[in-house]
Design a protein around this motif. Structure first.
Motif, mmCIF file in Angstrom:
data_model
loop_
_atom_site.group_PDB
_atom_site.id
_atom_site.type_symbol
_atom_site.label_atom_id
_atom_site.label_comp_id
_atom_site.label_asym_id
_atom_site.label_seq_id
_atom_site.Cartn_x
_atom_site.Cartn_y
_atom_site.Cartn_z
ATOM 1 N N LEU A 44 27.249 48.994 56.302
ATOM 2 C CA LEU A 44 28.437 48.437 56.543
ATOM 3 C C LEU A 44 29.520 49.237 55.067
ATOM 4 O O LEU A 44 29.327 49.483 54.473
ATOM 5 C CB LEU A 44 28.527 46.739 55.693
ATOM 6 N N ASN A 45 30.565 48.967 55.552
ATOM 7 C CA ASN A 45 31.881 49.827 54.918
ATOM 8 C C ASN A 45 32.507 49.127 54.231
ATOM 9 O O ASN A 45 33.021 48.518 55.459
ATOM 10 C CB ASN A 45 32.441 51.270 55.736
ATOM 11 N N VAL A 46 32.751 48.703 52.758
ATOM 12 C CA VAL A 46 33.728 47.663 52.802
ATOM 13 C C VAL A 46 35.402 48.206 51.379
ATOM 14 O O VAL A 46 34.130 48.848 50.717
ATOM 15 C CB VAL A 46 32.551 46.513 51.773
ATOM 16 N N PHE A 47 35.425 47.751 51.800
ATOM 17 C CA PHE A 47 36.784 48.211 50.852
ATOM 18 C C PHE A 47 37.240 47.254 49.579
ATOM 19 O O PHE A 47 37.944 45.854 50.838
ATOM 20 C CB PHE A 47 38.157 48.418 51.626
ATOM 21 N N GLY A 50 42.911 46.477 44.560
ATOM 22 C CA GLY A 50 44.009 45.322 43.919
ATOM 23 C C GLY A 50 45.057 45.812 42.583
ATOM 24 O O GLY A 50 44.303 46.963 42.327
ATOM 25 N N HIS A 51 45.828 45.150 43.093
ATOM 26 C CA HIS A 51 46.336 45.542 41.983
ATOM 27 C C HIS A 51 46.337 44.624 40.222
ATOM 28 O O HIS A 51 46.896 43.516 40.922
ATOM 29 C CB HIS A 51 47.927 45.952 42.314
ATOM 30 N N SER A 52 46.549 45.634 39.109
ATOM 31 C CA SER A 52 46.473 44.589 38.203
ATOM 32 C C SER A 52 45.339 43.712 37.851
ATOM 33 O O SER A 52 44.350 44.325 38.031
ATOM 34 C CB SER A 52 47.786 44.158 37.887
ATOM 35 N N LEU A 57 39.858 43.020 38.882
ATOM 36 C CA LEU A 57 38.387 41.871 39.900
ATOM 37 C C LEU A 57 37.757 42.401 40.430
ATOM 38 O O LEU A 57 36.705 42.545 41.208
ATOM 39 C CB LEU A 57 39.090 40.199 40.697
ATOM 40 N N ALA A 58 38.475 43.862 41.163
ATOM 41 C CA ALA A 58 37.921 44.412 42.198
ATOM 42 C C ALA A 58 37.104 45.805 41.860
ATOM 43 O O ALA A 58 36.141 45.745 41.798
ATOM 44 C CB ALA A 58 39.027 45.505 43.071
ATOM 45 N N GLN A 59 37.665 46.153 40.466
ATOM 46 C CA GLN A 59 36.528 46.809 39.681
ATOM 47 C C GLN A 59 34.761 46.218 39.366
ATOM 48 O O GLN A 59 34.024 46.863 39.310
ATOM 49 C CB GLN A 59 37.425 47.766 38.416
ATOM 50 N N HIS A 60 35.273 44.576 39.103
ATOM 51 C CA HIS A 60 34.120 43.992 39.202
ATOM 52 C C HIS A 60 32.829 43.787 40.167
ATOM 53 O O HIS A 60 31.522 43.967 40.585
ATOM 54 C CB HIS A 60 34.657 41.938 38.353
ATOM 55 N N VAL A 61 33.494 43.301 41.746
ATOM 56 C CA VAL A 61 32.625 43.881 42.419
ATOM 57 C C VAL A 61 32.255 44.736 42.448
ATOM 58 O O VAL A 61 31.620 44.903 43.133
ATOM 59 C CB VAL A 61 33.812 43.043 44.192
ATOM 60 N N LYS A 62 32.652 45.850 42.617
ATOM 61 C CA LYS A 62 32.554 47.312 43.231
ATOM 62 C C LYS A 62 30.886 47.364 41.785
ATOM 63 O O LYS A 62 29.936 48.053 42.267
ATOM 64 C CB LYS A 62 33.128 48.601 42.281
ATOM 65 N N ILE A 63 31.273 47.364 40.531
ATOM 66 C CA ILE A 63 30.309 47.050 39.073
ATOM 67 C C ILE A 63 29.044 46.530 39.897
ATOM 68 O O ILE A 63 28.123 46.642 39.445
ATOM 69 C CB ILE A 63 30.816 47.076 37.894
ATOM 70 N N LEU A 64 29.342 45.472 40.334
ATOM 71 C CA LEU A 64 28.122 44.626 40.961
ATOM 72 C C LEU A 64 27.752 44.308 41.967
ATOM 73 O O LEU A 64 26.837 43.711 42.425
ATOM 74 C CB LEU A 64 28.963 43.061 40.268
ATOM 75 N N GLN A 65 28.045 45.539 43.117
ATOM 76 C CA GLN A 65 27.645 46.039 44.250
ATOM 77 C C GLN A 65 26.513 45.773 44.228
ATOM 78 O O GLN A 65 25.605 45.856 45.925
ATOM 79 C CB GLN A 65 28.181 47.170 44.853
ATOM 80 N N LEU A 74 30.404 49.964 49.351
ATOM 81 C CA LEU A 74 31.651 49.573 48.931
ATOM 82 C C LEU A 74 32.647 51.040 48.235
ATOM 83 O O LEU A 74 32.024 51.639 46.755
ATOM 84 C CB LEU A 74 31.193 48.722 47.813
ATOM 85 N N HIS A 75 33.478 51.033 49.027
ATOM 86 C CA HIS A 75 35.321 51.279 48.567
ATOM 87 C C HIS A 75 36.009 51.286 47.606
ATOM 88 O O HIS A 75 36.578 49.990 48.068
ATOM 89 C CB HIS A 75 35.738 52.412 49.475
ATOM 90 N N LEU A 76 35.708 51.660 46.599
ATOM 91 C CA LEU A 76 36.811 50.437 45.324
ATOM 92 C C LEU A 76 38.473 51.743 45.534
ATOM 93 O O LEU A 76 38.410 52.838 45.546
ATOM 94 C CB LEU A 76 36.454 50.872 43.814
ATOM 95 N N HIS A 77 39.299 50.700 45.422
ATOM 96 C CA HIS A 77 40.692 51.728 45.609
ATOM 97 C C HIS A 77 41.264 50.471 44.691
ATOM 98 O O HIS A 77 42.030 49.492 44.495
ATOM 99 C CB HIS A 77 41.451 51.755 45.980
ATOM 100 N N SER A 78 42.049 50.674 43.136
ATOM 101 C CA SER A 78 41.789 50.020 42.052
ATOM 102 C C SER A 78 43.242 50.770 41.201
ATOM 103 O O SER A 78 43.439 51.657 41.419
ATOM 104 C CB SER A 78 41.918 49.940 40.961
ATOM 105 N N TYR A 79 44.619 49.515 41.990
ATOM 106 C CA TYR A 79 46.024 50.044 40.870
ATOM 107 C C TYR A 79 46.488 49.474 39.937
ATOM 108 O O TYR A 79 46.625 48.283 39.769
ATOM 109 C CB TYR A 79 46.668 49.664 41.973
ATOM 110 N N GLY A 80 46.467 50.044 38.462
ATOM 111 C CA GLY A 80 47.321 49.337 37.451
ATOM 112 C C GLY A 80 46.496 48.708 37.235
ATOM 113 O O GLY A 80 47.379 47.491 36.847
ATOM 114 N N PRO A 81 45.056 48.796 37.081
ATOM 115 C CA PRO A 81 44.273 47.498 36.120
ATOM 116 C C PRO A 81 44.533 47.646 34.763
ATOM 117 O O PRO A 81 44.896 48.683 34.618
ATOM 118 C CB PRO A 81 42.796 48.086 36.525
#
Length: 86
Positions: A44-47, A50-52, A57-65, A74-81
């Motif tokens: 599955l492709n999961v995106f 998140g912003h700030s 939190l999106a980065q945590h999801v990616k790290i713990l995938q 798992l594809h990460l798009h993080s804006y201004g964390p």
């Protein structure tokens, strides 16, 4: 109340972001991913995005995938964390 940094899987992480993910979102994210429909052996492709705070939190999801039971890309798009997130 805990403050400061924690040595997480991805290095030093602000304890507030770690607590928010681990205590509030981890099981919800895992359940959401596990509920997705796919064929046998299908990846599955999961995106996650998140912003700030959402970006942290999106980065945590990616790290713990690797803790998910499904085969996912798992594809990460993080804006201004926050710079103290993963």
């Amino acid at each position: 109340s805990r403050v400061g940094m924690s040595d997480d899987d991805c290095g030093l992480v602000h304890i507030g972001f770690q607590d928010m993910y681990m205590l509030s979102l981890r099981e919800k994210v895992r359940a959401s991913i596990d509920s997705l429909k796919s064929g046998p052996g299908e990846i599955l492709n999961v995106f996650v995005t998140g912003h700030s705070l959402g970006g942290a939190l999106a980065q945590h999801v990616k790290i713990l995938q690797n803790t998910f039971s499904r085969l996912i890309a798992l594809h990460l798009h993080s804006y201004g964390p926050d710079p103290h997130s993963c």
